[in-house]
Design an enzyme around this catalytic site. Structure first.
Site, PDB file in Angstrom:
ATOM      1  N   TYR A 143       0.803  -1.318  -0.061  1.00  0.00           N
ATOM      2  CA  TYR A 143      -0.014   0.051  -0.239  1.00  0.00           C
ATOM      3  C   TYR A 143       0.749   1.129   0.054  1.00  0.00           C
ATOM      4  CZ  TYR A 143      -4.713  -1.993   0.755  1.00  0.00           C
ATOM      5  OH  TYR A 143      -5.948  -2.388   0.453  1.00  0.00           O
ATOM      6  N   LYS A 194       3.400 -15.066   2.057  1.00  0.00           N
ATOM      7  CA  LYS A 194       3.682 -16.041   0.847  1.00  0.00           C
ATOM      8  C   LYS A 194       5.036 -16.063   0.724  1.00  0.00           C
ATOM      9  CE  LYS A 194       1.276 -16.940  -2.500  1.00  0.00           C
ATOM     10  NZ  LYS A 194       0.804 -18.226  -2.906  1.00  0.00           N
ATOM     11  N   ASP A 227      -2.725 -18.041   0.438  1.00  0.00           N
ATOM     12  CA  ASP A 227      -3.735 -18.581  -0.412  1.00  0.00           C
ATOM     13  C   ASP A 227      -4.730 -19.746   0.404  1.00  0.00           C
ATOM     14  OD1 ASP A 227      -1.514 -20.181  -0.487  1.00  0.00           O
ATOM     15  OD2 ASP A 227      -1.834 -20.322  -2.802  1.00  0.00           O
ATOM     16  N   ASP A 251      -6.454  -7.189   4.026  1.00  0.00           N
ATOM     17  CA  ASP A 251      -7.575  -6.541   3.194  1.00  0.00           C
ATOM     18  C   ASP A 251      -8.572  -7.775   2.806  1.00  0.00           C
ATOM     19  OD1 ASP A 251      -9.134  -4.151   2.029  1.00  0.00           O
ATOM     20  OD2 ASP A 251      -8.140  -4.989   0.257  1.00  0.00           O
ATOM     21  N   ASP A 255     -12.201  -9.443   4.204  1.00  0.00           N
ATOM     22  CA  ASP A 255     -13.466  -9.316   3.747  1.00  0.00           C
ATOM     23  C   ASP A 255     -14.065 -10.764   3.838  1.00  0.00           C
ATOM     24  OD1 ASP A 255     -13.485  -6.682   3.160  1.00  0.00           O
ATOM     25  OD2 ASP A 255     -13.934  -7.052   0.883  1.00  0.00           O
TER      26      ASP A 255
END
Ligand code: IPM
Ligand code: MG
Length: 370
Positions: A143, A194, A227, A251, A255
């Site tokens: 970001y 990751k 993932d 983020d 959700d």
């Protein structure tokens, strides 16, 4: 008695002002019925600020934000601002507040209220009793990483660049918050990155492991790829207690976990900075849902996420656990009594407006406080 707390209220755009209005009702209830008092200032932010001042947040409002005891933030953005350049988009205000106030720790709890367990798109036996805390790093990663931008290439095409970057310090300070949260919960931390493809992810994994071995090995730490975490969240969400992760993965994963609970309209969040020498830290509280411009002004917005964000403010900034619990209880009661805003409506329940929901929560507060 301590002085009133200075709260900066930034309702913003879309349904932000509507849900803030109902939160104001709850704040007034505390003002009237308890010894907790507030001095509230309200200012424009996001598109609302852009419309008036051509900037999503003015220097004056930033100054007030820096001086407030805590900030209550509604939501920003709307389709009318989609074509603006990045530096004046409504979202910029939120990113600037996070960055300039150093709000590196973003707490996003995902809780399934008993009364809503069957509103989830997952089977009830998978989500019943779900209570997870996503801790998202909020001031670093892709970001904010440099270099960034869009550049022209010699062949006339273009290249867009963003950079994922994390330092030892950034990883450890959010890691500490994660372990501390877990120590007051079930004691389980999943660190998510990751590390199989990203160097910054590998560093994240190593630093989390070192921190764990140094200070927190009485808890349980697992490392998980982002993932896989996304998949595990929908397969078996109750294996998680605290998930500590990067800005971008946080983020996305927050959700997903929000959707598990049956409604985005139910979820609050807290964004916290580092403690200063006086033991005070900057803080901002906002619902996880966005500005939902499609339902603005229709009375369909659910004010609960915003009201629970205020409850988080009581807990994390004002040390008022008892009052925070009172709000949680009142929300549990309106749900138990079958009251539902449109987003969580199910047949057989009573559909209420944004305003009615706020009013009924205050009624329940009356009932349980006396
Ligand atoms: C969030 C939002 C923000 C983000 C946007 C509005 C900038 O999606 O808080 O999750 O991407 O961080
Ligand atoms: Mg988001």
């Amino acid at each position: 008695m301590s002085a009133n707390k200075k709260i900066l209220m930034l309702p913003g755009d879309g349904i932000g002002p509507e849900v803030m209005q109902q939160t104001n009702r709850v704040i007034n209830w505390f003002d009237k019925n308890t010894e907790v008092g507030f001095d509230i200032e309200e200012e424009l932010v996001g598109g609302a600020s852009y419309d008036k001042y051509n900037t999503p947040i003015t220097d004056e409002v930033m100054e007030k934000a820096l001086n407030a005891d805590a900030i209550l933030f509604g939501a920003v953005g709307g389709p009318e601002y989609d074509d603006l350049s990045f530096d004046v988009k409504p979202e910029r205000a939120l990113l600037k507040l996070r960055k300039d106030l150093g709000l590196f720790a973003n707490l996003r709890p995902a809780i399934v209220f008993n009364a809503l367990a069957d509103a989830s798109s997952l089977k009830i036996e998978i989500v019943r009793g779900l209570d997870i805390m996503i801790l998202r790093e909020l001031t670093g990663g892709i970001y904010f990483g440099e270099p960034r931008g869009i550049e022209k290439l010699s062949d006339g095409t273009r290249r867009g660049i963003n950079t994922e970057v994390y330092s030892t310090k950034e990883i450890r300070r959010v890691g500490e918050v994660g372990f501390e949260l877990a120590s007051k919960r079930k004691g389980i931390v999943h660190s998510v990155e990751k590390a199989n493809v990203m160097e910054s992810g590998l560093l994240w994994r190593e630093e989390m492991q070192y921190l764990y071995e140094e200070k927190f090995d009485h808890l349980k730490l697992s490392h998980m790829y982002a993932d896989n975490c996304a998949m595990q969240l929908v397969k078996d969400p109750r294996q998680f207690d605290v998930i500590v992760t990067t800005n971008l993965f946080g983020d996305l994963l927050s959700d997903i976990s929000a959707a598990l609970t049956g409604s985005l309209g139910m979820l609050p969040s807290a964004s916290l900075g580092e403690y200063n020498k006086q033991g005070i830290r900057k803080s901002l509280y906002e619902p996880v849902h966005g500005s939902a411009p499609d339902i603005r002004g229709t009375g369909k917005a659910n004010p609960i996420a915003m009201i629970l964000s205020f409850a988080m403010m009581l807990r994390y900034s004002l040390d008022r656990n008892k009052e925070a619990d009172l709000i949680k209880k009142a929300v549990g009661l309106v749900l138990k009594d079958g009251l539902r805003t449109a987003d969580i409506f199910q047949s057989g329940k009573t559909l209420v407006s944004t305003e009615k929901m706020g009013e009924e929560i205050c009624n329940r507060l009356d009932r349980i406080a006396n």
